[in-house]
Motif scaffolding. Sequence first.
Motif, PDB file in Angstrom:
ATOM      1  N   ILE A 245       1.091  -1.175   0.300  1.00 45.76           N
ATOM      2  CA  ILE A 245       0.567   0.108   0.406  1.00 45.76           C
ATOM      3  C   ILE A 245       0.971   1.258   0.019  1.00 45.76           C
ATOM      4  N   PHE A 246       0.470   1.831  -0.720  1.00 46.88           N
ATOM      5  CA  PHE A 246       1.424   3.384  -1.038  1.00 46.88           C
ATOM      6  C   PHE A 246       0.533   4.632  -0.771  1.00 46.88           C
ATOM      7  N   VAL A 247       0.687   5.414  -0.010  1.00 48.10           N
ATOM      8  CA  VAL A 247      -0.040   6.322   0.453  1.00 48.10           C
ATOM      9  C   VAL A 247       0.700   7.468   0.025  1.00 48.10           C
ATOM     10  N   ASP A 248       0.225   8.340  -0.580  1.00 50.14           N
ATOM     11  CA  ASP A 248       1.170   9.471  -1.367  1.00 50.14           C
ATOM     12  C   ASP A 248       0.063  10.264  -2.022  1.00 50.14           C
ATOM     13  N   TRP A 249      -0.218  11.798  -1.253  1.00 50.03           N
ATOM     14  CA  TRP A 249      -0.909  12.919  -1.644  1.00 50.03           C
ATOM     15  C   TRP A 249       0.211  13.204  -2.836  1.00 50.03           C
ATOM     16  N   GLY A 250      -1.026  13.383  -4.103  1.00 49.10           N
ATOM     17  CA  GLY A 250      -1.374  13.850  -5.917  1.00 49.10           C
ATOM     18  C   GLY A 250      -0.294  12.209  -6.287  1.00 49.10           C
ATOM     19  N   GLY A 251      -0.631  11.728  -5.465  1.00 45.07           N
ATOM     20  CA  GLY A 251       0.422  10.241  -6.900  1.00 45.07           C
ATOM     21  C   GLY A 251       0.210   9.879  -7.863  1.00 45.07           C
ATOM     22  N   ALA A 252      -1.759  10.070  -8.218  1.00 42.33           N
ATOM     23  CA  ALA A 252      -2.124   9.831  -9.446  1.00 42.33           C
ATOM     24  C   ALA A 252      -1.603  10.795 -10.624  1.00 42.33           C
ATOM     25  N   ARG A 253      -0.966  11.856 -10.265  1.00 42.70           N
ATOM     26  CA  ARG A 253      -0.153  12.627 -10.665  1.00 42.70           C
ATOM     27  C   ARG A 253       0.765  12.601 -11.639  1.00 42.70           C
ATOM     28  N   ARG A 254       1.530  11.665 -10.885  1.00 39.31           N
ATOM     29  CA  ARG A 254       2.993  10.919 -11.272  1.00 39.31           C
ATOM     30  C   ARG A 254       2.191   9.036 -11.524  1.00 39.31           C
TER      31      ARG A 254
ATOM     32  N   LEU B 275      -1.469  -1.293 -20.700  1.00 38.56           N
ATOM     33  CA  LEU B 275      -1.632  -1.439 -19.910  1.00 38.56           C
ATOM     34  C   LEU B 275      -3.422  -0.699 -19.968  1.00 38.56           C
ATOM     35  N   LEU B 276      -4.108  -1.895 -19.117  1.00 43.10           N
ATOM     36  CA  LEU B 276      -5.475  -1.379 -19.447  1.00 43.10           C
ATOM     37  C   LEU B 276      -5.984  -0.385 -18.103  1.00 43.10           C
ATOM     38  N   ILE B 277      -6.877   0.065 -18.535  1.00 41.89           N
ATOM     39  CA  ILE B 277      -6.929   1.248 -16.751  1.00 41.89           C
ATOM     40  C   ILE B 277      -8.761   0.700 -17.085  1.00 41.89           C
ATOM     41  N   VAL B 278      -9.202   0.833 -16.206  1.00 42.43           N
ATOM     42  CA  VAL B 278     -10.967   0.615 -15.752  1.00 42.43           C
ATOM     43  C   VAL B 278     -11.217   1.071 -14.984  1.00 42.43           C
ATOM     44  N   THR B 279     -12.192   1.772 -15.924  1.00 48.92           N
ATOM     45  CA  THR B 279     -13.035   3.407 -14.776  1.00 48.92           C
ATOM     46  C   THR B 279     -13.872   3.511 -15.416  1.00 48.92           C
ATOM     47  N   ASP B 280     -14.998   4.354 -14.925  1.00 46.35           N
ATOM     48  CA  ASP B 280     -16.129   4.840 -15.532  1.00 46.35           C
ATOM     49  C   ASP B 280     -16.090   6.311 -16.663  1.00 46.35           C
ATOM     50  N   ARG B 281     -17.660   6.442 -17.253  1.00 45.76           N
ATOM     51  CA  ARG B 281     -17.826   7.806 -18.440  1.00 45.76           C
ATOM     52  C   ARG B 281     -16.971   8.441 -17.204  1.00 45.76           C
ATOM     53  N   PHE B 282     -17.758   9.176 -16.003  1.00 41.84           N
ATOM     54  CA  PHE B 282     -17.383  10.832 -15.776  1.00 41.84           C
ATOM     55  C   PHE B 282     -15.934  10.264 -15.475  1.00 41.84           C
ATOM     56  N   LEU B 283     -15.508   9.382 -14.925  1.00 45.63           N
ATOM     57  CA  LEU B 283     -14.115   9.789 -14.645  1.00 45.63           C
ATOM     58  C   LEU B 283     -13.113  10.239 -15.726  1.00 45.63           C
ATOM     59  N   HIS B 284     -13.663   9.412 -16.652  1.00 43.35           N
ATOM     60  CA  HIS B 284     -13.126   9.794 -17.761  1.00 43.35           C
ATOM     61  C   HIS B 284     -13.154  11.432 -18.832  1.00 43.35           C
ATOM     62  N   GLU B 285     -14.365  11.338 -19.067  1.00 47.54           N
ATOM     63  CA  GLU B 285     -14.578  12.259 -19.908  1.00 47.54           C
ATOM     64  C   GLU B 285     -14.773  13.645 -18.750  1.00 47.54           C
ATOM     65  N   SER B 286     -14.316  13.908 -17.085  1.00 49.69           N
ATOM     66  CA  SER B 286     -14.483  14.775 -16.559  1.00 49.69           C
ATOM     67  C   SER B 286     -12.756  15.002 -16.082  1.00 49.69           C
ATOM     68  N   GLY B 287     -12.141  14.837 -16.793  1.00 50.67           N
ATOM     69  CA  GLY B 287     -10.598  14.668 -17.436  1.00 50.67           C
ATOM     70  C   GLY B 287      -9.657  14.491 -15.912  1.00 50.67           C
ATOM     71  N   ALA B 288     -10.267  14.114 -14.402  1.00 50.07           N
ATOM     72  CA  ALA B 288      -9.876  12.783 -13.734  1.00 50.07           C
ATOM     73  C   ALA B 288      -9.068  12.261 -14.244  1.00 50.07           C
TER      74      ALA B 288
END
Length: 388
Positions: free
Chosen positions: A16-25, A39-52
């Motif tokens: 487990i890696f706890v890191d504020w802002g880790g997703a940005r890197r 890599l296959l990223i599995v997500t939902d349409r809202f997160l994808h289209e929202s820019g997250a």
Amino acid sequence: MTDGIASFSFDSPGSIFVDWGGARRIGEILSDWFSERTLLIVTDRFLHESGALDDALASLAANGFSVTVFDQVVADPPESVLMACVGQGKAAGADLVLGFGGGSSMDIAKLAAVLLVGAQELSDLYGIGKISGGRVPLVQVPTTAGTGSEMTNITILTTGETTKMGIVGHQLYADRVLLDAELTLGLPALQTAATGIDAMVHAIEAFTSRHRKNPLSDVFTREALRLMAPNLVTACTEPDNRAAREAMLLGAALAGQAFANSPVGAVHALAYPLGGHFHLPHGLTNALMLGPVLRYNMHAAAPLYAELADVVLGASEEGVQARAAAFVQFMGDLMDRSGAPRRLRDCKVTQDSLPMLARDAMLQTRLLINNPVEVTEADALALYREAF
């Protein structure tokens, strides 16, 4: 001479890696963890289209990853969503899976990692320990603080119009989990409340589980509640409060670790039919059923509730029954303050549907056996009526 500690096992994700802002890197982080690059990223349409995902995708591209995004995950995902995900992953030659989102996305990611390389039919996997073979490497990145799916070896799929079934296996534990609470900033208050209460229910039911309750799951439970109890309302009312968001995300993960090893009971068993028939969010259905089930279990679980009262309210010299009652009252007050709906009728559940819900709840035998008190169909109906 005492009996000593009963035998138990305790499983967990690889790390487990706890890191504020880790997703940005994330590209840099995954490069350190894995040699695979498709890599296959599995997500939902809202997160994808929202820019997250935008910063994460840029980081992955900069670090040499070939990325396919499957963004068709929906709440209470049916088998067809999983198979579409697997098909897209196979077409891309994916050798690494990343679940990014809430519990549904992470659940689909788990099984996709298995089915990308496995030869078993999905229908043969339902139940406990039915998965044979391995999977491609799996990373989980939650964007809500509630389901704990990133920490568990369980996937729940919708298998018919309204029914859900679970698949449990050690292969479903992630290799790596990234907890980046920055991803939860700005989550709407109702979703924050529902997912947060969901996590607290995980902790409570793990602590009172009739089977596989153990000293380590108890430690995780206590710390989860210590983190979440004072921060749930703050996270709802101050959506950009970093400290509250971090406490809720870590607390939810610890609760997930607890119930992966000491499984949940009647709250979840009664919540699933509500989600199946009325398409209510899972966290909300748990919140709706928690109070009635806590009171129903009181005569058997009072000593355990008293221990949890000491965690969330501070140590007290009052007796067991008084402390247990204080804990039940505390949870009710907390849910009121969170702003989550409190009655089934407020969520468009109809009174004439309650007998049907009770019948369906009886199908959740995997969960009901863990409850500290037996629940019959008549008991389930009474609990739904109390929640109505």
